[in-house]
Structures are given as structure tokens and as C-alpha cells.
Design an enzyme around this catalytic site. Sequence first.
Site, mmCIF file in Angstrom:
data_model
loop_
_atom_site.group_PDB
_atom_site.id
_atom_site.type_symbol
_atom_site.label_atom_id
_atom_site.label_comp_id
_atom_site.label_asym_id
_atom_site.label_seq_id
_atom_site.Cartn_x
_atom_site.Cartn_y
_atom_site.Cartn_z
ATOM 1 N N LYS A 28 76.588 27.118 23.047
ATOM 2 C CA LYS A 28 76.476 27.347 24.487
ATOM 3 C C LYS A 28 75.023 27.186 24.899
ATOM 4 O O LYS A 28 74.153 27.914 24.418
ATOM 5 C CB LYS A 28 76.986 28.743 24.852
ATOM 6 C CG LYS A 28 76.967 29.025 26.345
ATOM 7 C CD LYS A 28 77.587 30.372 26.662
ATOM 8 C CE LYS A 28 77.613 30.623 28.161
ATOM 9 N NZ LYS A 28 78.229 31.923 28.506
ATOM 10 N N ASP A 63 81.638 39.980 36.389
ATOM 11 C CA ASP A 63 82.241 38.677 36.706
ATOM 12 C C ASP A 63 83.542 38.522 35.929
ATOM 13 O O ASP A 63 83.797 37.505 35.296
ATOM 14 C CB ASP A 63 81.264 37.552 36.374
ATOM 15 C CG ASP A 63 81.667 36.235 37.034
ATOM 16 O OD1 ASP A 63 82.524 36.265 37.937
ATOM 17 O OD2 ASP A 63 81.140 35.184 36.644
#
EC number: 2.7.11.1
Length: 547
Positions: free
Chosen positions: A123, A228
Amino acid sequence: MGKVNVAKLRYMSRDDFRVLTAVEMGMKNHEIVPCSLIASIASLKHGGCNKILRELVKHKLIAWERTKTVQGYRLTNAGYDYLALKTLSSRQVVESVGNQMGVGKESDIYIVANEAGQQLALKLHRLGRTSFRNLKNKRDYHKHRHNVSWLYLSRLSAMKEFAYMKALYERKFPVPKPIDYNRHAVIMELINGYPLCQIHHVEDPASVYDEAMELIVKLGNHGLIHGDFNEFNLMLDKDDHITMIDFPQMVSTSHPNAEWYFDRDVKCIREFFMKRFSYESELYPTFSDIRKEDSLDVEVSASGYTKEMQADDELLHPVGPDDKITETEEDSDFTFSDEEMLEKAKVWRSELEKEADPADESGGSWCCSSTDSKQIKDGGLPEESAHVSSFEVTALSQAVEEMERQVLPHRSVTEFSEESRRTENDGQPGQRSPAGSEDCDDEPPHLIALSSVNREFRPFRDEESMSSVTRHRTRTLSVTSAGSALSCSTIPPELVKQKVKRQLTRQQKAAARRRLQKGEANVFTKQRRENMQNIKSSLEAASFWGD
């Protein structure tokens, strides 16, 4: 910010990465790094920094920028990716890079493999790709800095996500296993599943809904709120179990807006299940349902948990009942012993004034009565009385010390010196002053008693201790200085030659570094040439028109 092309990574040399690292180090306090600073930081052995910079610009690993005041280079996302991949490959974490799996608003996901052929997920954080106008208000990556780089913010985001992932994985949360991280790159376990946003059919939506809500409450019990928690950051495997990803924006339950963040996460899940799976439940958690079990926000320093809150938490811990009892007992014992000491001292002083002999008072010494001393010698005194007598002697000595502190400040220095001389004369045999002398009348009796007692406890040293040599002196004596009278130097000549040679080598390297920096900083020469060319062309134009 396209895909990472790692084809050129295998052809880059050590000097290329050295110059690339120099640009990165220069960007710590420069938005545009000048060439002279890059050359001095890189300090290449054979020079050629400008040539390497041109090659790096050609491959878009760095970018050349020029403004009205400064000109130099800055690091690009591709160059930052190369630095991270180089470090991870040197740690033997990443051996090969595969296809791109996904693209988000803040990161890119790639498939990588290690030396054993195990596939992992890479990532790369890309903060700043989309417009974050209120980033300083929403995230606390920058702390108190006013001007920050997007590369630096991406690095902080990756570091924070790795810390969260490691802490949550150790506490058996459904998160990928963290492997390693460097700069803005995070290596984690490759999850065999699909994002929840891509799934349109689930066998049992109620169980998935309950698992998601339980995960929100479990995070809250550990002092964290995802912030989130939606269908884009949840993955579902073949057994319909949830795995949580992407949590660098977690906040603490101590945050001022913690309840709002918690309700927003719950609302996102409820609306998604109602739209996608037509499932609506009346049961959903609230912020009041949180029962804090762990302080994970303190361990990973989540947003909203400040040092002031940590200090307040330490003050809020109440003192146990045992601690209070101990403190009161200690205070009471100390107060009682002080009062008892003063009372005992007064009683003992009054008894001494009644029973003491005149000769003893003039001599300044006190002693017990003959009967008491006889009882003590014979051992016929009971234990309780012996204990009381010893306590009274201690109390008297403490009272005498207190009287000394009261008398000495009112005496001058000359009086104190005269008293010391008189005390020395009294200590000599056959020179003791009479009982009714003026010196003894001026001096309190307890001071004379203390001086006589102190003379009895003078330190005793025998001949062996007087003739001994200090140990640290024997360690500094060398064989050459003790046994040789021909040479005065204790340093071997070989060591002197080595030190001189090392110093000369250091001076030569410093001179070469200065010459290298001066040769690499050719931007000013280029500017002078351009200015001379402009002046020459303007003069030629003026002569052409006949001015």
C-alpha cells in the site's frame, strides 16, 4: 501519479540512490533543493553529481524547478516509491512487484512477493492526489507545522496506519497481518476477499450487519473510533466474515467530537444495508453503550488524546484506602514522636539541674548517678527502664542540637574562633581552666561537653594506612615512565604515526570535498554566461541600428 514502473529499479547504481537520498534529505528544510546542497550531501567519491541529476530528471524520479529567487530539484512520487522499494528489498521483504489491485483517493494497492514466493499487499499512500482543503483541520499529521510536504504527510499516514494495524492485530481484531513499512509504503497480508461495495448478494445480511456493529462497539471499548467505517473500507471473504482495512484516520473516544464520529460510522452501515440488501434493523449501538476496557488510543496516540488529557487521567486515579491509612499513620507517628521528644527533654533537663554536682556543671560534662551506673553494670536494670533511659539520652542529644542551632547564629566569627582556641587549650593535659573562670562562664556547658566528646572520636590511622598509595594513581603509572630514564614520552611512536596519518587523511578528504562542492555548484557560471550573452546581443542590436 500513474502506476509504479519498477523496470528501471534494477539498473540504478549505488550513486543514483545516493543522490536521490540527498534530494530527500535536502527536502526536510527546503521546498526546492539547490544543486550545491545536493552535491555536498551526496559527497560522491568521483564527482559527477550533475550528470546523475540529469539522468534522474529524465526518468522522472526528480523534477527541476526554477523560480525568480531559487532553482533546484524536488523529489517526485516515483522517486519516493523507488527509495521505499529499495529499502524494503534490502530488508528481504519485497522481491518482486506485480499488478495494481486498487486505487483509492489516498493510496494505491499492489501485489508483491517475497523471496519465498509468498504474495503480499503493498500500500503506497498518496495524500494530496485529491484536493484536501481542510486537511490541517481534519488530520493531525502535520502537528504544529505551517508548511508541509505531501510526501511527508504520506509518510506520517503510513507510519500511523502500521502502528494501528499492529496494535489491533495483537488484540485479535479482524485486520490484515502487518509485515513491515518504510516511508509511505506499508507491507501487509494479502486478504482473499472482496470489498463490501462490490458485493450485491449476501446469504445472511443480518449476521453481517451484527458483526459490523459489534466491531464498532469493540473498537469503542478499546478507546478508538474508526472515523471512516463504510463499505469501501470493509472486505468480505467467502465465509461472509468482515475484515477491516484503511484506518489512518482513527480518533480517540476522548476526542471532543467522538460521539459525532461514532454516530456517523453507525449511520453509514445502516444506510448501506438498507440500500444494497434492503435490510433495516431497529437495533444499533450508541455512544453511551461503550464500556472502556483498554486504552489503545493512549498506546498508539490517536487523534484527540493529548498530553494534557494523559496528565488529567493520572490525577483522576483515586488513592486507595490503604494509601490513605498509611499516610495518616506516618503523619501521626511523626507528630507524636516530636512532642514526646520535647517533653522528655524538658523533664530530663530539670532533673539534671537538680541532681548534677557543681564540679560537673563547671567542667561542662554530665553523667549518670553512681547507683544508676552500678545497676547498668550489674545488669540489674530492667529492660523497660533501660529502654526509657536510652530514649531519654537520645532525646537530650536532639534537644542539645536544637539549642546549638539557636545559639550559634547570634555569635560572631571572632567569638567562635576564640572559643575553638580555648577548647584546644582545654584539651591539653594539665592546662584545664578552673571551674569559676570567665571563659567557662561565658560558654554554655553543653557546647564544652560536645567538644570533649568530639575529641574522643578522632579518626585513627595506623602506619599501613598512612603509607598506602591511592589506587587510581597506580593505574596511571606506565612501565616506560617508571623504569626508563632515557625517554620522557609515554606514547609509542607507532601510535603517533597512526594519529598523524589519520589526521592528514582527514584533511585531504575535507579539501577534496570542498573542491567537489565548488565544482558541482556551476549554476552561477551558467547564469553569468546567460547574462553575458544577453548583454552581447543587446549591444549588437544597438550597433545595428546605429545608436
